[in-house]
Structures are given as structure tokens and as C-alpha cells.
Design a protein around this motif. Structure first.
Motif, PDB file in Angstrom:
ATOM      1  N   GLU A   1       1.129  -6.497  -4.171  1.00 15.54           N
ATOM      2  CA  GLU A   1      -0.030  -5.985  -3.537  1.00 15.54           C
ATOM      3  C   GLU A   1      -1.343  -6.893  -4.007  1.00 15.54           C
TER       4      GLU A   1
ATOM      5  N   ASP B   1      -5.836  -2.073   1.060  1.00 19.12           N
ATOM      6  CA  ASP B   1      -4.814  -2.455   0.048  1.00 19.12           C
ATOM      7  C   ASP B   1      -5.700  -2.264  -1.270  1.00 19.12           C
TER       8      ASP B   1
ATOM      9  N   HIS C   1      -2.235  -9.139  -1.333  1.00 17.93           N
ATOM     10  CA  HIS C   1      -2.784  -8.531   0.008  1.00 17.93           C
ATOM     11  C   HIS C   1      -4.204  -8.356  -0.160  1.00 17.93           C
TER      12      HIS C   1
ATOM     13  N   LYS D   1       2.416 -10.700   4.867  1.00 23.52           N
ATOM     14  CA  LYS D   1       1.762  -9.389   4.295  1.00 23.52           C
ATOM     15  C   LYS D   1       2.471  -8.150   4.986  1.00 23.52           C
TER      16      LYS D   1
ATOM     17  N   GLU E   1       4.893  -5.129   3.619  1.00 20.69           N
ATOM     18  CA  GLU E   1       4.848  -3.653   3.568  1.00 20.69           C
ATOM     19  C   GLU E   1       6.411  -2.928   3.996  1.00 20.69           C
TER      20      GLU E   1
ATOM     21  N   MET F   1       0.976  -1.087   0.084  1.00 18.09           N
ATOM     22  CA  MET F   1       0.103  -0.002  -0.104  1.00 18.09           C
ATOM     23  C   MET F   1       0.826   1.093   0.012  1.00 18.09           C
ATOM     24  N   TYR F   2       0.648   2.230   0.173  1.00 14.79           N
ATOM     25  CA  TYR F   2      -0.576   3.066   0.578  1.00 14.79           C
ATOM     26  C   TYR F   2      -0.431   4.438   0.446  1.00 14.79           C
TER      27      TYR F   2
HETATM   28 FE   LIG Z   1      -0.345  -4.029   0.902  1.00 14.83          FE
END
Ligand SMILES: [Fe+2]
Ligand SMILES: [Fe+2]
Lengths: 336, 98
Positions: A179, A150, A182, A92, A96, A1-2
Motif C-alpha cells: 500500500e 489509500d 499507492h 496499482k 488491488e 486498500m480498502y
Molecule cells: Fe491501495
């Protein structure tokens, strides 16, 4: 992410970056021509100071978001309902951390140091995605983060793979590849819960209710209120506008919610035949800005946890350096 | 390498061979105290999904790069040497593939 829309200034009092007229017009013209031809800018190339500054701010905020984003989910690693879910969640959260590293590295190519960026984060000067300033109250939150948070991040990040700045674009390609797992793991965890008891289904709905509007805000303020967006578009840093991405996300999510069997908490959400898109209700932007400015429910806790983790790790970093220096001295002595 | 004066760990460039028989390809960079640690971290960061069978790490400071201002001088001379390409030569069709 993000990413949320990273047109969020780190310092709200600061004037937005404008192309200064002090740049060499010849270099500026060559730069503009390359951007217009959809070319890429690499670290050693000349670039206007405002472009560099915008990228440093956006990429470092993006990196901080990956790192702070590890915290709300990390809280659930020890409480995951099964060994399988625990292994998935660890993988996960580890991803990140890797995303943060790719992005910090990309920002460093612009001449900012890792230490400078961390200082910005730890002092509270630099922003990160405000979605992480909300608590993860039950296990379904972990699933909803994967599915929606996500999911929103993917919408935002796919166009960034075509960003005009080479290192950022390459980092995003790597991130986007990771991703998709995720989002899928989150959605699947929720599917399993929805096949469970009444109480489990209620947990999923509760998590969706709490996080839905926050996810919509992740795309950043409406286009009309995003003065920096136009410049970002001009520079090929931003490819698709906040409102357009938000609409894409909503249109993609509605059928997924239906399959899952949850309601999205917006009475105004409905298909508009004429627009061929879903209409949706008003986002509470006051709440968004309030959280960005540091007054969300978890801002202080997140920052404190992050700073403590960094400080607690100082001895490891020191020890590794001391060991390296000792090895080098020993090697020098032996060579002499 | 010199003793780093900074508190920050030095930067390393990471190259990964994705498959036996292919070349090592640059995939990113990271900070590490020394080469052994850089290798270890590169494994954790860049090969979590079997992306590699071999890793090289190289201090970023050891790289000498061409200057983008010299791009014309360095690379343009090759632009008009089309006789270096096989398509420059016309060969009768009956010769077949050559
Ligand atoms: Fe992610
Ligand atoms: Fe990520």
C-alpha cells in the motif's frame, strides 16, 4: 486498500451478531482465554459461530472493496497523462486485484466459497467500501485516491495486521507492504500538478474538496453509533476504534496538505492545543448511509460494470476447465 | 487429482523461494484450472516485486494436516525432554565455545 469500518451489516434489517449461548461453554472458555492472551486463531481451530460469521462478513466486504476499487481508477488507465503515469496506475490497479485475491483466500479458510462471495457481491447483497460509489471526474482524482483513500485505508489496515484470525492478519501484512507505494505515487502525482498551471492546481483542489469528507467517512460511524465495534474489539478483530483512527488520519493529513498547498474543505478544522489533536466538523452520516444502502451516484454503474466483467469472462473460465479435463482424460487413457 | 465436479476452479497452495539457497515458503493460495495455470497466476500475484526465484504449486486437497485436537498428544511429549537442547549440559567455562 480498502476497509471502511466493516461493522456495516450486509442486511440492514438483520440483528447484529451476538455470542450465542448455544456454544459449548468449555470450548468457548478456551477460545476466550486464547484471545485474552493475544493468541491467534487458525482455520482448523474451534471458534464460536458468531466470530466466524463476523470474519466472513468483514473479510469478504474487504475483498469486494479491493475489487470494486479497481474500477474508478481503472477508468483512467487509458487517459493517464503520460506513459510513466499509465505504467504506475496499471501497477496499482493490479495490486488491488491481488489484494482482493489475498482476502478472498483468507475468507475461504472460514468455509465460505469464492463463488458464494462473488454471488453476494454481484447480487448486491454484500457491501463494499462506499468511497467507490463516487465518480472520478478528473485526473487529480486519481492522485487524491492514492493520497487520501489509500492513506485512510492504510490507517485502517495496519492494526488489522495484528488481527486475532491468522489468515486475515497474514493477508494484511502482505497488503500493507504494497500500500505504501499507492499513497506515495498519488501524493507525488499531485505535487507535480501543483507545480503546473493555475487550472491544474484548481483541479487538485476540486478533487480534494469532493473526496475529503468521503474519506473521513471511510473509518465508519462514530464509536457511539457502532454497536458491533465492542464485540470486534473483544475478539481482537478490531484493535483501534473508528473515531481514534479517523483522528489519527486527520492529524497525519493536515501537514501533508500544507506541503502540497491545498486547503482541506472544513472550516472547523483547527489544532486543539489541549487535546493535542485537530478538531474537525460534522460528517454527513445520512449521506454515508444513503450511499451504503445503494443510492450513491455510482452504485449501480459500479455493480453493473463488475457483473459484466465477470459474465464476459465466463467463457475463459469454462474453457480453462474444459482444457484441464481433456488433458486429464488424455493422461488417463495413455496410462491405461 | 479427480475431475472437479464444481464450476469453481480448484484451490492451490503457493510456495515461493525468495532467494537461491533459501527454502520455499508458503505464501498463500489461489484458484486455477490446472497446475500450469496455477504457476502462471502465482507468478502474477505473488512475485510482482521480485519476491521469488522459484514457485511450487500444490493442490490444496492433497495436503494432510494434523488435527488441532491432537495438539497435546502430538507435541506435548517434547515439552519435558529438555535434554534434547544443548543448554541442558553444563560444561566448564575453560572449555570455551562448544
Ligand atoms: Fe491501495
Ligand atoms: Fe488495496
Amino acid at each position: 486498500m480498502y476497509t471502511q469500518s466493516f461493522s456495516v451489516p450486509d442486511n440492514a434489517g438483520q440483528k447484529s451478531a451476538r455470542t450465542p449461548s448455544t456454544e459449548n461453554p468449555e470450548l468457548m472458555a478456551a477460545f476466550d482465554a486464547r484471545i485474552d492472551a493475544d493468541g491467534r486463531i487458525e482455520p482448523q481451530d474451534w471458534m464460536p459461530e458468531a466470530y466466524r460469521k463476523t470474519l466472513v462478513r468483514q473479510i469478504s466486504q474487504h475483498a469486494h472493496s479491493e475489487i470494486v476499487g479497481m474500477l474508478p481508477e481503472g477508468n483512467w488507465i487509458s487517459r493517464a497523462p503520460s506513459l510513466k503515469r499509465k505504467a504506475i496506475l496499471i501497477a496499482k490497479v493490479q495490486d488491488e486485484g491481488g489484494h482482493g485475491l489475498y482476502l478472498y483466500s483468507a475468507a475461504e479458510t472460514l468455509g465460505t466459497s469464492r463463488d458464494q462471495m462473488l454471488e453476494g457481491l454481484h447480487s448486491g447483497k454484500a457491501k463494499y467500501s462506499s468511497i467507490f460509489n463516487y465518480p472520478t471526474l478528473n485526473w487529480a482524482d486519481v492522485g487524491v485516491i492514492g493520497w487520501l483513500v489509500d492513506g485512510a485505508a492504510i490507517m485502517n489496515q495496519i492494526p488489522l495486521c495484528r488481527c486475532s484470525y491468522g489468515p486475515y492478519a497474514r493477508a494484511m501484512v502482505r497488503v500493507c507492504k504494497e500500500e505504501s507505494f499507492h499513497q506515495r505515487q498519488g501524493y507525488e502525482a499531485l505535487l507535480v500538478m501543483m507545480q503546473g498551471t493555475e487550472a491544474q492546481r484548481a483541479m487538485v483542489q476540486d478533487a480534494v474538496n469532493r473526496l475529503w469528507w468521503k474519506c473521513l467517512a471511510m473509518f465508519g460511524p462514530p464509536d457511539a453509533d457502532s454497536p458491533n465495534s465492542a464485540q470486534g474489539m473483544r475478539w481482537g478483530i478490531k484493535r483501534i476504534s473508528n473515531d481514534e483512527l479517523r483522528q489519527k488520519f486527520i492529524d497525519a493529513t493536515v501537514p501533508q496538505a500544507k506541503v502540497l498547498g491545498v486547503t482541506l474543505p472544513d472550516p472547523d478544522l483547527k489544532w486543539n492545543e489541549e487535546r493535542q489533536h485537530h478538531d474537525y466538523g460534522q460528517i454527513d452520516w445520512q449521506e454515508f448511509w444513503n450511499t451504503v444502502e445503494g443510492n450513491g451516484p455510482c452504485n449501480k454503474e459500479r455493480l453493473a460494470t463488475r457483473v459484466k466483467a465477470h459474465n464476459d469472462g465466463q467463457w475463459v473460465r469454462d474453457a480453462a476447465l474444459a482444457y484441464t479435463r481433456k488433458q486429464q482424460q488424455r493422461a488417463q487413457k495413455e496410462a491405461a | 487429482m479427480n475431475t472437479p465436479a464444481l464450476n469453481e476452479w480448484p484451490l492451490w497452495e503457493i510456495f515461493v523461494r525468495s532467494k537461491q539457497g533459501l527454502e520455499h515458503k508458503h505464501c498463500g493460495s489461489l484458484h486455477a484450472a490446472d497446475a500450469a495455470q496455477a504457476l502462471h497466476m502465482a507468478r502474477d500475484v505473488y512475485t510482482r516485486r521480485q519476491e521469488g526465484v522459484s514457485i511450487w504449486v500444490l493442490p490444496s486437497a492433497a495436503i494432510t494436516a494434523s488435527n488441532p485436537d491432537d495438539k497435546g498428544e502430538l507435541f506435548d511429549p517434547a515439552a519435558d525432554k529438555i535434554y534434547r537442547h544443548p543448554t541442558f549440559y553444563e560444561i566448564p567455562e575453560e572449555v570455551g565455545h562448544m
